[in-house]
Design an enzyme around this catalytic site. Structure first.
Site, PDB file in Angstrom:
ATOM      1  N   HIS A   1       0.236 -26.492  12.009  1.00  0.00           N
ATOM      2  CA  HIS A   1       1.555 -27.120  12.163  1.00  0.00           C
ATOM      3  C   HIS A   1       1.503 -28.425  12.959  1.00  0.00           C
ATOM      4  O   HIS A   1       2.054 -29.441  12.542  1.00  0.00           O
ATOM      5  CB  HIS A   1       2.529 -26.166  12.857  1.00  0.00           C
ATOM      6  CG  HIS A   1       2.632 -24.825  12.202  1.00  0.00           C
ATOM      7  ND1 HIS A   1       2.595 -24.653  10.843  1.00  0.00           N
ATOM      8  CD2 HIS A   1       2.774 -23.573  12.717  1.00  0.00           C
ATOM      9  CE1 HIS A   1       2.717 -23.366  10.544  1.00  0.00           C
ATOM     10  NE2 HIS A   1       2.813 -22.686  11.669  1.00  0.00           N
TER      11      HIS A   1
ATOM     12  N   LYS B   1      13.033 -22.170  22.763  1.00  0.00           N
ATOM     13  CA  LYS B   1      12.395 -22.475  21.477  1.00  0.00           C
ATOM     14  C   LYS B   1      12.726 -23.933  21.207  1.00  0.00           C
ATOM     15  O   LYS B   1      13.898 -24.310  21.080  1.00  0.00           O
ATOM     16  CB  LYS B   1      12.973 -21.593  20.370  1.00  0.00           C
ATOM     17  CG  LYS B   1      12.370 -21.876  18.999  1.00  0.00           C
ATOM     18  CD  LYS B   1      12.909 -20.893  17.955  1.00  0.00           C
ATOM     19  CE  LYS B   1      12.371 -21.171  16.566  1.00  0.00           C
ATOM     20  NZ  LYS B   1      10.968 -20.827  16.398  1.00  0.00           N
TER      21      LYS B   1
ATOM     22  N   ARG C   1       0.810  -1.214   0.000  1.00  0.00           N
ATOM     23  CA  ARG C   1       0.000   0.000   0.000  1.00  0.00           C
ATOM     24  C   ARG C   1       0.849   1.272   0.000  1.00  0.00           C
ATOM     25  O   ARG C   1       0.375   2.336  -0.330  1.00  0.00           O
ATOM     26  CB  ARG C   1      -0.865  -0.015   1.268  1.00  0.00           C
ATOM     27  CG  ARG C   1      -2.260   0.380   1.004  1.00  0.00           C
ATOM     28  CD  ARG C   1      -3.166   0.347   2.171  1.00  0.00           C
ATOM     29  NE  ARG C   1      -2.839  -0.487   3.305  1.00  0.00           N
ATOM     30  CZ  ARG C   1      -3.765  -1.160   4.000  1.00  0.00           C
ATOM     31  NH1 ARG C   1      -5.026  -1.140   3.623  1.00  0.00           N
ATOM     32  NH2 ARG C   1      -3.424  -1.848   5.059  1.00  0.00           N
TER      33      ARG C   1
ATOM     34  N   LYS D   1       3.374 -20.006  23.748  1.00  0.00           N
ATOM     35  CA  LYS D   1       4.267 -18.859  23.598  1.00  0.00           C
ATOM     36  C   LYS D   1       4.883 -18.570  24.967  1.00  0.00           C
ATOM     37  O   LYS D   1       4.343 -18.943  26.000  1.00  0.00           O
ATOM     38  CB  LYS D   1       3.502 -17.611  23.123  1.00  0.00           C
ATOM     39  CG  LYS D   1       2.628 -17.862  21.893  1.00  0.00           C
ATOM     40  CD  LYS D   1       3.143 -17.164  20.661  1.00  0.00           C
ATOM     41  CE  LYS D   1       2.237 -17.272  19.479  1.00  0.00           C
ATOM     42  NZ  LYS D   1       2.629 -18.249  18.470  1.00  0.00           N
TER      43      LYS D   1
ATOM     44  N   LYS E   1      10.356 -27.845   6.729  1.00  0.00           N
ATOM     45  CA  LYS E   1      11.504 -27.971   7.637  1.00  0.00           C
ATOM     46  C   LYS E   1      12.256 -29.265   7.329  1.00  0.00           C
ATOM     47  O   LYS E   1      11.649 -30.299   7.071  1.00  0.00           O
ATOM     48  CB  LYS E   1      11.061 -27.944   9.100  1.00  0.00           C
ATOM     49  CG  LYS E   1      10.577 -26.555   9.524  1.00  0.00           C
ATOM     50  CD  LYS E   1      10.307 -26.495  11.002  1.00  0.00           C
ATOM     51  CE  LYS E   1       9.595 -25.208  11.382  1.00  0.00           C
ATOM     52  NZ  LYS E   1      10.474 -24.088  11.677  1.00  0.00           N
TER      53      LYS E   1
HETATM   54  N1  LIG Z   1       4.337 -13.101  10.224  1.00  0.00           N
HETATM   55  C1  LIG Z   1       4.461 -14.409  10.440  1.00  0.00           C
HETATM   56  O1  LIG Z   1       5.372 -14.891  11.141  1.00  0.00           O
HETATM   57  C2  LIG Z   1       3.513 -15.368   9.800  1.00  0.00           C
HETATM   58  C3  LIG Z   1       2.494 -14.914   8.976  1.00  0.00           C
HETATM   59  N2  LIG Z   1       1.672 -15.816   8.374  1.00  0.00           N
HETATM   60  C4  LIG Z   1       0.603 -15.374   7.477  1.00  0.00           C
HETATM   61  O2  LIG Z   1       1.193 -14.597   6.447  1.00  0.00           O
HETATM   62  C5  LIG Z   1       0.299 -13.572   6.029  1.00  0.00           C
HETATM   63  C6  LIG Z   1       1.010 -12.228   6.178  1.00  0.00           C
HETATM   64  O3  LIG Z   1       1.325 -12.041   7.543  1.00  0.00           O
HETATM   65  P1  LIG Z   1       2.223 -10.829   8.059  1.00  0.00           P
HETATM   66  O4  LIG Z   1       3.329 -10.557   7.115  1.00  0.00           O
HETATM   67  O5  LIG Z   1       2.540 -11.123   9.470  1.00  0.00           O
HETATM   68  O6  LIG Z   1       1.189  -9.638   8.013  1.00  0.00           O
HETATM   69  P2  LIG Z   1       1.516  -8.086   7.995  1.00  0.00           P
HETATM   70  O7  LIG Z   1       0.307  -7.391   8.492  1.00  0.00           O
HETATM   71  O8  LIG Z   1       2.818  -7.804   8.634  1.00  0.00           O
HETATM   72  O9  LIG Z   1       1.697  -7.800   6.447  1.00  0.00           O
HETATM   73  C7  LIG Z   1       0.638  -7.708   5.565  1.00  0.00           C
HETATM   74  C8  LIG Z   1       0.982  -6.636   4.567  1.00  0.00           C
HETATM   75  O10 LIG Z   1      -0.106  -6.513   3.666  1.00  0.00           O
HETATM   76  C9  LIG Z   1      -0.432  -5.156   3.530  1.00  0.00           C
HETATM   77  N3  LIG Z   1      -1.854  -4.966   3.298  1.00  0.00           N
HETATM   78  C10 LIG Z   1      -2.891  -5.319   4.098  1.00  0.00           C
HETATM   79  N4  LIG Z   1      -4.053  -4.975   3.535  1.00  0.00           N
HETATM   80  C11 LIG Z   1      -3.759  -4.387   2.363  1.00  0.00           C
HETATM   81  C12 LIG Z   1      -4.523  -3.821   1.325  1.00  0.00           C
HETATM   82  N5  LIG Z   1      -5.864  -3.788   1.358  1.00  0.00           N
HETATM   83  N6  LIG Z   1      -3.883  -3.315   0.262  1.00  0.00           N
HETATM   84  C13 LIG Z   1      -2.542  -3.309   0.200  1.00  0.00           C
HETATM   85  N7  LIG Z   1      -1.747  -3.825   1.154  1.00  0.00           N
HETATM   86  C14 LIG Z   1      -2.356  -4.353   2.212  1.00  0.00           C
HETATM   87  C15 LIG Z   1      -0.061  -4.513   4.830  1.00  0.00           C
HETATM   88  O11 LIG Z   1       0.185  -3.173   4.544  1.00  0.00           O
HETATM   89  P3  LIG Z   1       0.039  -2.038   5.672  1.00  0.00           P
HETATM   90  O12 LIG Z   1       1.315  -2.180   6.451  1.00  0.00           O
HETATM   91  O13 LIG Z   1      -0.048  -0.811   4.866  1.00  0.00           O
HETATM   92  O14 LIG Z   1      -1.203  -2.349   6.452  1.00  0.00           O
HETATM   93  C16 LIG Z   1       1.198  -5.291   5.210  1.00  0.00           C
HETATM   94  O15 LIG Z   1       2.354  -4.717   4.683  1.00  0.00           O
HETATM   95  C17 LIG Z   1      -0.951 -13.713   6.905  1.00  0.00           C
HETATM   96  O16 LIG Z   1      -1.883 -14.536   6.225  1.00  0.00           O
HETATM   97  C18 LIG Z   1      -0.428 -14.461   8.138  1.00  0.00           C
HETATM   98  O17 LIG Z   1      -1.430 -15.201   8.769  1.00  0.00           O
HETATM   99  C19 LIG Z   1       1.834 -17.173   8.527  1.00  0.00           C
HETATM  100  C20 LIG Z   1       2.837 -17.663   9.327  1.00  0.00           C
HETATM  101  C21 LIG Z   1       3.725 -16.811  10.072  1.00  0.00           C
HETATM  102  O1  LIG Z   2       2.859 -19.916  11.804  1.00  0.00           O
HETATM  103  C1  LIG Z   2       3.376 -19.487  12.819  1.00  0.00           C
HETATM  104  O2  LIG Z   2       4.556 -19.991  13.192  1.00  0.00           O
HETATM  105  C2  LIG Z   2       5.407 -19.302  14.086  1.00  0.00           C
HETATM  106  C3  LIG Z   2       6.400 -20.332  14.605  1.00  0.00           C
HETATM  107  O3  LIG Z   2       7.181 -20.809  13.529  1.00  0.00           O
HETATM  108  P1  LIG Z   2       8.636 -21.416  13.818  1.00  0.00           P
HETATM  109  O4  LIG Z   2       9.087 -21.874  12.489  1.00  0.00           O
HETATM  110  O5  LIG Z   2       9.437 -20.288  14.394  1.00  0.00           O
HETATM  111  O6  LIG Z   2       8.439 -22.515  14.801  1.00  0.00           O
HETATM  112  C4  LIG Z   2       4.619 -18.670  15.225  1.00  0.00           C
HETATM  113  O7  LIG Z   2       5.454 -17.869  16.025  1.00  0.00           O
HETATM  114  C5  LIG Z   2       3.517 -17.810  14.646  1.00  0.00           C
HETATM  115  O8  LIG Z   2       2.734 -17.276  15.716  1.00  0.00           O
HETATM  116  C6  LIG Z   2       2.625 -18.630  13.750  1.00  0.00           C
HETATM  117  O9  LIG Z   2       1.720 -17.773  13.076  1.00  0.00           O
END
Ligand SMILES: NC(=O)C1=CN([C@@H]2O[C@H](COP(=O)(O)OP(=O)(O)OC[C@H]3O[C@@H](n4cnc5c(N)ncnc54)[C@H](OP(=O)(O)O)[C@@H]3O)[C@@H](O)[C@H]2O)C=CC1
Ligand SMILES: O=C1O[C@H](COP(=O)(O)O)[C@@H](O)[C@H](O)[C@H]1O
Length: 497
Positions: free
Chosen positions: A245, A350, A55, A345, A187
């Site tokens: 997981h 870990k 965005r 958590k 993994k």
């Molecule tokens: N983070 C993690 O460790 C993990 C994440 N996931 C999954 O991965 C996916 C992403 O997670 P994560 O990276 O943490 O999420 P974040 O919120 O950090 O990132 C999502 C990104 O998408 C952007 N975004 C959201 N809505 C819109 C929109 N309408 N238009 C344009 N951009 C948009 C956000 O922008 P803005 O910053 O501007 O809001 C942000 O940069 C999710 O489905 C989550 O469940 C799965 C496992 C682990």
């Molecule tokens: O999907 C997820 O996984 C992480 C843990 O992943 P790991 O590879 O570090 O064991 C978890 O922290 C997070 O909450 C969950 O969304």
């Protein structure tokens, strides 16, 4: 697969990879570092191009700077090679887009137009946006019959919401081009579980209720909520970790041998396990499930806040940050074998590991005081160090020891056994498989839905009771009730960390 010389990308077979949510946490911490590693190892074809979508108003140069900084934070110094970095950054382009709106998707079609490579879209955003994004991509003419979509977990909140999201993706992409990520499947040791079980007759013949008394799976995280309170408080540890997981690990331990290594052969066997999981009932809930929430405590000598004091917290939240479950797989192979699962958590370490406890010998002839020792354990360690250890009993050495038994490991520590091999991050392997168009490490729709069905039965029983979670201090192994749950069965959580 032939190993490429580092720094020498292969020609052809590249993809155009469009990453939605390219400025987000997952993209910065996992996806771009994994892609960089693949490039550095010579595994990204020379013609592969990467498009970041988010965005924020940025031009391509500013986006490259952001990603370079993210890489600098994630990579070890010796991994940051000037030439590899320059080559990787040169692949990146960026477009600003609001994913929810149809306007702007033509930019992706323009970027991809004329390319001979397949378009792969990686949805690194909340699952509620998946349907809109797929629809808008199709309407803008971005997709052809080679386009693939990669989606993150969790897909939905329960079976109904997951089905709606899967329907929306499925209206645009056929199942054979949908890659549902569960990064645990990428993994190294999880892969090894398949090799261990199905390549070694020693284990193949013992892998059932005649020889295994119980199975333990611990996925302990030291981190807390890490600024993701909004997401986590709606999900809780059951939906965040168990639905995906831990259940995938249960599947890989419990499934019957697939006929071959094809994606659907493996996934058919996993589905049978999910269907055979013992559902929860109100009556079993008190005995088989412990929910916890961390309070202030100390992790590695550092005071940390409780869940309800985290940034953005709702002080009345009853969301669980820990869950321990006793379950079973109700089929011939596993009848009567408890599967104990726990994940939380803010635990002391870990640590992700599976422990297979083999049964004792039918007749015992050694020192009666050592009877409890006398069984083998197979410890499959996913992290922090990846390895497999078989605990065996041998004679204690020394003239004065008689036939005293000693517990000791037959050990395969991947880092010391194969010291020159860098163990790739799960996302590297999964991204490579997407590029190759192979689905065996990805989750099929029916797997996701059976897993939700089982979790929904647990949530329904919880809701009936409406009990708050038990408190546990950050830095502990969870509520004491989770220890009581297993000791009631005359067992204990494996503690040789
Ligand atoms: N983070 C993690 O460790 C993990 C994440 N996931 C999954 O991965 C996916 C992403 O997670 P994560 O990276 O943490 O999420 P974040 O919120 O950090 O990132 C999502 C990104 O998408 C952007 N975004 C959201 N809505 C819109 C929109 N309408 N238009 C344009 N951009 C948009 C956000 O922008 P803005 O910053 O501007 O809001 C942000 O940069 C999710 O489905 C989550 O469940 C799965 C496992 C682990
Ligand atoms: O999907 C997820 O996984 C992480 C843990 O992943 P790991 O590879 O570090 O064991 C978890 O922290 C997070 O909450 C969950 O969304």
């Amino acid at each position: 697969m032939t190993q490429q010389t580092r720094g020498m990308p292969t020609a052809g077979d590249g993809i155009d990879l469009a990453i939605f949510g390219a400025m987000g946490d997952l993209a910065r911490r996992k996806l771009f570092p994994a892609l960089y590693h693949l490039d550095r190892e010579g595994l990204l074809p020379a013609d592969t191009r990467l498009l970041g979508l988010a965005r924020r108003e940025l031009d391509a140069a500013a986006f490259r700077e952001e990603i370079e900084q993210a890489l600098a934070r994630q990579l070890r110094a010796e991994e940051q090679e000037r030439e590899a970095m320059a080559r990787f950054l040169a692949r990146l382009d960026y477009r600003r887009l609001d994913f929810a709106l149809p306007e702007g998707y033509a930019q992706i079609a323009d970027w991809h137009r004329g390319s001979s490579r397949p378009l792969v879209v990686y949805l690194s955003v909340a699952a509620r946006l998946y349907g809109d994004i797929c629809r808008h991509l199709e309407a803008a003419g971005c997709l052809d019959e080679r386009a693939r979509v990669v989606v993150e977990k969790p897909i939905g909140h329960d079976l109904a919401s997951s089905a709606a999201i899967n329907d929306a993706i499925g209206a645009v992409f056929p199942e054979s081009r949908i890659y549902r990520i569960d990064h645990y499947l990428g993994k190294e040791t999880v892969q090894n579980l398949i090799a261990l079980r199905f390549a070694n007759p020693l284990f193949g013949t013992q892998w059932n209720q005649n020889h295994i008394s119980h199975v333990e799976i611990t996925v302990a995280e030291q981190v807390g909520i890490e600024g993701r309170w909004g997401y986590f408080d709606e999900a809780g540890q059951l939906r965040d970790m168990v639905q995906n997981h831990l259940l995938q690990l249960v599947c890989l331990i419990a499934m019957d041998p697939p006929a071959n290594l094809d994606a659907d052969a493996i996934r058919d066997e996993k589905v049978k396990v999910l269907r055979a999981l013992r559902p929860f009932t109100e009556e079993r809930l008190g005995r088989d499930v412990v929910r916890g929430q961390y309070i202030t405590g100390t992790v590695h000598g550092q005071a940390v806040p409780g869940y309800l004091e985290e940034e953005g917290a709702n002080p009345g939240s009853h969301t669980e940050t820990f869950v321990a479950i006793r379950t079973g797989v109700e089929n011939w192979r596993w009848a009567g074998v408890p599967f104990y699962l726990r994940t939380g958590k803010r635990m002391p370490e870990k640590l992700s590991q599976i422990v297979i406890h083999f049964r004792q010998q039918p007749h015992y002839i050694f020192d009666p005081d050592q009877r409890d020792l006398a069984a083998n354990k197979l410890v499959i360690r996913l992290q922090p160090e990846e390895g497999i250890m078989l605990e065996v009993l041998t004679k204690d050495s020394g003239l004065d020891k008689g036939m005293r038994l000693r517990r000791g490991p037959l050990q395969l520590d991947f880092n010391s056994a194969f010291p020159k091999t860098r163990i790739p991050d799960a996302y590297e392997r999964l991204l490579l498989e997407v590029m190759k168009g192979r689905q065996y490490l990805f989750v099929r729709r029916d797997e996701v839905e059976h897993a939700w069905r089982w979790c929904d039965s647990l949530v329904a029983a919880w809701s009936e009771r409406a009990e708050p979670p038990r408190r546990y201090p950050a830095g502990s192994w969870g509520p004491v009730a989770s220890i009581a749950m297993i000791t009631q069965d005359g067992r204990s959580w494996y503690e040789d960390y």
